[in-house]
Design a protein around this motif. Structure first.
Motif, PDB file in Angstrom:
ATOM      1  N   PRO A  34      22.569   9.842 -11.798  1.00 17.98           N
ATOM      2  CA  PRO A  34      22.751   8.445 -12.193  1.00 17.98           C
ATOM      3  C   PRO A  34      24.112   8.199 -12.837  1.00 17.98           C
ATOM      4  O   PRO A  34      24.645   9.055 -13.546  1.00 17.98           O
ATOM      5  CB  PRO A  34      21.628   8.217 -13.208  1.00 17.98           C
ATOM      6  N   TRP A  35      24.658   7.025 -12.573  1.00 16.31           N
ATOM      7  CA  TRP A  35      25.931   6.603 -13.162  1.00 16.31           C
ATOM      8  C   TRP A  35      25.748   6.424 -14.658  1.00 16.31           C
ATOM      9  O   TRP A  35      24.776   5.820 -15.118  1.00 16.31           O
ATOM     10  CB  TRP A  35      26.370   5.296 -12.520  1.00 16.31           C
ATOM     11  N   ILE A  36      26.685   6.971 -15.438  1.00 13.39           N
ATOM     12  CA  ILE A  36      26.693   6.776 -16.888  1.00 13.39           C
ATOM     13  C   ILE A  36      28.021   6.109 -17.225  1.00 13.39           C
ATOM     14  O   ILE A  36      29.069   6.747 -17.154  1.00 13.39           O
ATOM     15  CB  ILE A  36      26.536   8.107 -17.647  1.00 13.39           C
ATOM     16  N   PRO A  37      27.997   4.825 -17.564  1.00 13.32           N
ATOM     17  CA  PRO A  37      29.257   4.123 -17.843  1.00 13.32           C
ATOM     18  C   PRO A  37      29.915   4.634 -19.127  1.00 13.32           C
ATOM     19  O   PRO A  37      29.237   5.063 -20.056  1.00 13.32           O
ATOM     20  CB  PRO A  37      28.838   2.662 -17.984  1.00 13.32           C
ATOM     21  N   ASP A  38      31.223   4.612 -19.123  1.00 11.01           N
ATOM     22  CA  ASP A  38      31.993   4.915 -20.326  1.00 11.01           C
ATOM     23  C   ASP A  38      33.260   4.069 -20.305  1.00 11.01           C
ATOM     24  O   ASP A  38      33.460   3.275 -19.392  1.00 11.01           O
ATOM     25  CB  ASP A  38      32.285   6.414 -20.449  1.00 11.01           C
ATOM     26  N   GLN A  44      31.987   2.568 -10.266  1.00 10.16           N
ATOM     27  CA  GLN A  44      30.586   2.824  -9.942  1.00 10.16           C
ATOM     28  C   GLN A  44      30.256   2.480  -8.496  1.00 10.16           C
ATOM     29  O   GLN A  44      29.615   3.256  -7.804  1.00 10.16           O
ATOM     30  CB  GLN A  44      29.672   2.047 -10.876  1.00 10.16           C
ATOM     31  N   ARG A  47      31.672   5.205  -5.759  1.00  4.64           N
ATOM     32  CA  ARG A  47      31.489   6.638  -6.028  1.00  4.64           C
ATOM     33  C   ARG A  47      31.573   7.482  -4.765  1.00  4.64           C
ATOM     34  O   ARG A  47      32.267   8.499  -4.750  1.00  4.64           O
ATOM     35  CB  ARG A  47      30.142   6.892  -6.707  1.00  4.64           C
ATOM     36  N   TRP A  72      20.801  17.613 -13.658  1.00  6.97           N
ATOM     37  CA  TRP A  72      21.774  18.066 -14.652  1.00  6.97           C
ATOM     38  C   TRP A  72      21.665  19.561 -14.926  1.00  6.97           C
ATOM     39  O   TRP A  72      22.681  20.256 -14.992  1.00  6.97           O
ATOM     40  CB  TRP A  72      21.620  17.273 -15.944  1.00  6.97           C
TER      41      TRP A  72
END
Length: 89
Positions: A34-38, A44, A47, A72
């Motif tokens: 899953p995309w984890i925004p920062d 996004q 990708r 993970w």
């Protein structure tokens, strides 16, 4: 590579610097988690496209590509095994 994605070109000075780089291997992380925004990443929706672009560029340079994919914990295990292989043969 990111200069090309963001600006449509790569500065010649950067190309020259990269041409002189030597890498033993690339841990290539698949975009399958899953995309984890920062605050740094904002691609996004692109990708897969960016991943394919990176992979092609690494292949063109003849780099040893070590894929890292899956959940993970699986990614961590794969990365550790790949690094151990690079460091210890």
């Amino acid at each position: 590579m990111y200069q090309e994605v963001y600006f449509g070109r790569v500065a010649e000075q950067l190309r020259q610097v990269c041409a002189g780089e030597r890498w033993d291997a690339v841990l290539f992380t698949a975009p399958d988690v899953p995309w984890i925004p920062d605050s740094q990443r904002n691609l996004q929706g692109r990708r897969e496209e960016v991943s394919e672009l990176l992979l092609r560029q690494f292949e063109q340079r003849g780099l040893r590509i070590m894929p890292v994919r899956g959940a993970w914990d699986e990614r961590f295990r794969m990365a550790c095994e790949a690094l151990a292989h690079v460091l210890h043969g």
